[in-house]
Design an enzyme around this catalytic site. Structure first.
Site, mmCIF file in Angstrom:
data_model
loop_
_atom_site.group_PDB
_atom_site.id
_atom_site.type_symbol
_atom_site.label_atom_id
_atom_site.label_comp_id
_atom_site.label_asym_id
_atom_site.label_seq_id
_atom_site.Cartn_x
_atom_site.Cartn_y
_atom_site.Cartn_z
ATOM 1 C CG HIS A 82 -8.259 -3.834 -1.186
ATOM 2 N ND1 HIS A 82 -9.271 -2.921 -1.342
ATOM 3 C CD2 HIS A 82 -7.139 -3.092 -0.956
ATOM 4 C CE1 HIS A 82 -8.796 -1.692 -1.216
ATOM 5 N NE2 HIS A 82 -7.503 -1.763 -0.991
ATOM 6 N NE ARG B 11 -4.119 1.795 2.176
ATOM 7 C CZ ARG B 11 -4.412 2.626 3.186
ATOM 8 N NH1 ARG B 11 -3.714 2.611 4.305
ATOM 9 N NH2 ARG B 11 -5.417 3.476 3.052
ATOM 10 C CG HIS C 71 -1.538 5.435 -0.062
ATOM 11 N ND1 HIS C 71 -2.147 5.741 1.125
ATOM 12 C CD2 HIS C 71 -2.470 4.754 -0.788
ATOM 13 C CE1 HIS C 71 -3.389 5.273 1.127
ATOM 14 N NE2 HIS C 71 -3.589 4.651 -0.018
ATOM 15 C CG ASP D 162 7.847 11.970 -5.258
ATOM 16 O OD1 ASP D 162 7.053 11.244 -4.597
ATOM 17 O OD2 ASP D 162 7.818 13.204 -5.227
ATOM 18 C CG ASN E 157 -1.087 8.540 3.432
ATOM 19 O OD1 ASN E 157 -1.338 7.433 2.938
ATOM 20 N ND2 ASN E 157 -0.577 9.538 2.727
HETATM 21 C C1 HEM Z 1 -9.348 1.599 -5.767
HETATM 22 C C2 HEM Z 1 -9.260 2.453 -4.787
HETATM 23 C C3 HEM Z 1 -8.800 2.078 -3.411
HETATM 24 C C4 HEM Z 1 -9.404 2.423 -2.246
HETATM 25 C C5 HEM Z 1 -10.658 3.276 -2.094
HETATM 26 C C6 HEM Z 1 -8.644 1.831 -1.182
HETATM 27 C C7 HEM Z 1 -8.936 1.976 0.171
HETATM 28 C C8 HEM Z 1 -8.312 1.296 1.176
HETATM 29 C C9 HEM Z 1 -8.669 1.385 2.562
HETATM 30 C C10 HEM Z 1 -9.752 2.292 3.140
HETATM 31 C C11 HEM Z 1 -7.886 0.527 3.247
HETATM 32 C C12 HEM Z 1 -7.898 0.292 4.755
HETATM 33 C C13 HEM Z 1 -6.953 1.281 5.423
HETATM 34 C C14 HEM Z 1 -7.045 1.300 6.925
HETATM 35 O O1 HEM Z 1 -8.032 0.824 7.484
HETATM 36 O O2 HEM Z 1 -6.102 1.801 7.577
HETATM 37 C C15 HEM Z 1 -7.014 -0.106 2.302
HETATM 38 C C16 HEM Z 1 -6.076 -1.057 2.613
HETATM 39 C C17 HEM Z 1 -5.206 -1.590 1.705
HETATM 40 N N1 HEM Z 1 -5.063 -1.216 0.398
HETATM 41 FE FE1 HEM Z 1 -6.344 -0.098 -0.663
HETATM 42 N N2 HEM Z 1 -7.603 1.129 -1.704
HETATM 43 C C18 HEM Z 1 -7.643 1.256 -3.067
HETATM 44 C C19 HEM Z 1 -6.731 0.739 -3.964
HETATM 45 C C20 HEM Z 1 -5.587 0.060 -3.612
HETATM 46 C C21 HEM Z 1 -4.488 -0.238 -4.485
HETATM 47 C C22 HEM Z 1 -4.389 0.241 -5.930
HETATM 48 C C23 HEM Z 1 -3.585 -0.948 -3.766
HETATM 49 C C24 HEM Z 1 -2.246 -1.485 -4.183
HETATM 50 C C25 HEM Z 1 -1.939 -1.825 -5.419
HETATM 51 C C26 HEM Z 1 -4.132 -1.116 -2.445
HETATM 52 C C27 HEM Z 1 -3.560 -1.849 -1.430
HETATM 53 C C28 HEM Z 1 -4.063 -1.954 -0.153
HETATM 54 C C29 HEM Z 1 -3.564 -2.896 0.822
HETATM 55 C C30 HEM Z 1 -2.518 -3.958 0.580
HETATM 56 C C31 HEM Z 1 -4.272 -2.656 2.011
HETATM 57 C C32 HEM Z 1 -4.081 -3.323 3.374
HETATM 58 C C33 HEM Z 1 -3.023 -2.533 4.130
HETATM 59 C C34 HEM Z 1 -2.662 -3.062 5.501
HETATM 60 O O3 HEM Z 1 -3.170 -4.080 5.934
HETATM 61 O O4 HEM Z 1 -1.827 -2.390 6.146
HETATM 62 N N3 HEM Z 1 -5.329 -0.466 -2.367
HETATM 63 N N4 HEM Z 1 -7.289 0.384 1.045
#
Ligand code: HEM
Ligand SMILES: *[C@@H]1O[C@H](CO)[C@@H](O)[C@H](O)[C@H]1NC(C)=O
Ligand SMILES: *[C@@H]1O[C@H](CO)[C@@H](O)[C@H](O)[C@H]1NC(C)=O
Ligand SMILES: *[C@@H]1O[C@H](CO)[C@@H](O)[C@H](O)[C@H]1NC(C)=O
Ligand SMILES: *[C@@H]1O[C@H](CO)[C@@H](O)[C@H](O)[C@H]1NC(C)=O
Ligand SMILES: *[C@@H]1O[C@H](CO)[C@@H](O)[C@H](O)[C@H]1NC(C)=O
Ligand SMILES: *[C@@H]1O[C@H](CO)[C@@H](O)[C@H](O)[C@H]1NC(C)=O
Ligand SMILES: *[C@@H]1O[C@H](CO)[C@@H](O)[C@H](O)[C@H]1NC(C)=O
Length: 330
Positions: free
Chosen positions: A194, A64, A68, A76, A95
């Site tokens: 996800h 993630r 970001h 960068d 973040n």
């Molecule tokens: C499409 C739009 C996306 C939205 C709206 C989104 C939103 C989120 C949110 C809300 C979380 C939970 C964060 C938290 O509770 O602290 C999350 C976790 C995560 N996201 Fe996304 N995300 C998106 C796309 C992506 C992309 C493109 C990637 C990587 C290629 C990604 C990888 C991850 C990963 C691996 C987690 C888990 C992180 C952890 O367990 O520390 N996400 N995302």
């Protein structure tokens, strides 16, 4: 009226060609450190392995971070800069209390500096760590393109406006991807990230009661899952409890995320929206079905999209710098 002087004309032509030159030359390469830091991939892999052994979730967190980073001023390393709420992206909505793994990046950077001082950028370390995290979670692998340099500023407003949020509409999410040169295929394949990691109640608990003023939970969320999540996220809690994004195989990088969407078991509104709800479009629905049927198609599209994401506006040549410490500019 004076004629515009030739100097101005030639100068602007010169600048135009220089910009084209820089764009043409901003290609990253897989062998960028072959001479200057041949051990970099090995060193990063070992550190990621250690971090994941300590906490499996770290793979998700590192993946993630790269996302970001890339969506704000390009890949960068700007996300890694410390500062306050006006200077550091760590304070941006997507973040704060959420992005994690910065200490692991510090450890990787230290190990890389020990091996080859002042050569490898923090932005490249994020790209390599993301690749390794996917592979070590059972996902696909690819050759990482390298040669990014580190930015000199954090862009808090850019992070606030450029990072998709779980409550954004599908159209908003698609346009946020389009702004950085990614298309609908990339939205769906990269959302497949996800398949690993966790999310806080605060990011999905709006779906559990009186969703959008409907009086009840989100009807695109499986009712059994609603009950489980309501127990995890009582309205009295601070929203910091976490649920797996893919309950069937939380730590495994597979295509189960897409199978969940077919069963109304996507955790975030932005997950389920790709398949259900009036918002979903034929392209996203079909991709979800395709990926749920074939992990090899998912893997190959995911790799393609990760490489595209890693190519977002890198600083190359003499732009930016190679940071000594990922948290501060030199
Ligand atoms: C499409 C739009 C996306 C939205 C709206 C989104 C939103 C989120 C949110 C809300 C979380 C939970 C964060 C938290 O509770 O602290 C999350 C976790 C995560 N996201 Fe996304 N995300 C998106 C796309 C992506 C992309 C493109 C990637 C990587 C290629 C990604 C990888 C991850 C990963 C691996 C987690 C888990 C992180 C952890 O367990 O520390 N996400 N995302
Ligand atoms: C944030 O840090 C910058 C640079 O150090 C400083 O100029 C600014 O006053 C600080 N802003 C706040 C809100 O603390
Ligand atoms: C911050 O990000 C926004 C949105 O991408 C962009 O328009 C702006 O130029 C960036 N600011 C800086 C100082 O890079
Ligand atoms: C997105 O771009 C890729 C190339 O990177 C292409 O193969 C794919 O068909 C595009 N998807 C859409 C929906 O245009
Ligand atoms: C749900 O939200 C709507 C709009 O905010 C409100 O009018 C309604 O009273 C709420 N219903 C319940 C059961 O809380
Ligand atoms: C979670 O915990 C942090 C500090 O530990 C706190 O600042 C925050 O308000 C809590 N809630 C959410 C939704 O992050
Ligand atoms: C995924 O897990 C849920 C329970 O957590 C279960 O009901 C469902 O059958 C599982 N699906 C698959 C395909 O394993
Ligand atoms: C996926 O597989 C199911 C049956 O396993 C089939 O009905 C469906 O048409 C397939 N969908 C796609 C998009 O291939």
């Amino acid at each position: 009226m004076r004629k515009p002087c030739n100097f101005t004309l030639y100068y602007s032509l010169f600048v135009t060609f220089m910009i084209m030159f820089v764009v043409v030359n901003s290609q990253l390469t897989t062998d960028f450190y072959a001479k200057t830091c041949p051990s970099v991939l090995k060193v990063v892999r070992k550190e990621v392995q250690n971090a994941i052994k300590n906490e499996m979730r770290m793979a998700a967190s590192l993946l993630r971070l790269h996302f970001h980073d890339c969506f704000v001023n390009g890949c960068d390393g700007s996300l890694l800069l410390d500062g306050n709420s006006t200077t550091s992206e760590k304070f941006a909505a997507g973040n704060i209390n959420s992005a994690r793994g910065f200490e692991v990046i510090d450890n990787i950077k230290k190990a890389v500096e020990d091996a080859c001082s002042g050569v490898v950028s923090c932005a490249d370390i994020l790209a390599i760590a993301a690749r390794d995290s996917v592979l070590l979670s059972g996902g696909p692998t690819w050759k990482v393109r390298l040669g990014r340099r580190d930015g000199l500023i954090g862009n808090v407003s850019g992070a606030n406006s450029g990072l998709p949020a779980p409550f954004h509409s599908l159209n908003t999410i698609i346009s946020m991807f389009q702004v950085v040169g990614l298309n609908v295929t990339d939205v769906v394949s990269l959302s497949g990230a996800h398949t690993i990691g966790l999310a806080k109640c605060a990011t999905f608990d709006n779906r559990l009661t009186n969703f959008s003023g409907s009086g009840g939970p989100d009807t695109t969320l499986d009712t059994t899952l609603v009950t489980e999540l309501q127990n995890l996220c009582p309205s009295t809690s601070d929203g910091n409890n976490t649920a797996p994004l893919d309950r069937n195989s939380t730590d495994l990088f597979d295509n189960h995320y897409f199978k969940n969407l077919l069963n109304q078991r996507g955790l975030l509104e932005s997950d389920q929206i790709l398949y259900s709800s009036n918002d979903a479009i034929p392209t996203t629905k079909t991709l979800v079905e395709t990926y749920s049927n074939s992990s090899s198609v998912f893997f190959s599209d995911f790799v393609n999209s990760m490489i595209k994401m890693g190519n977002i506006s890198p600083l190359t040549g003499s732009n930016g710098e190679i940071r000594k410490n990922c948290r501060v500019i030199n």
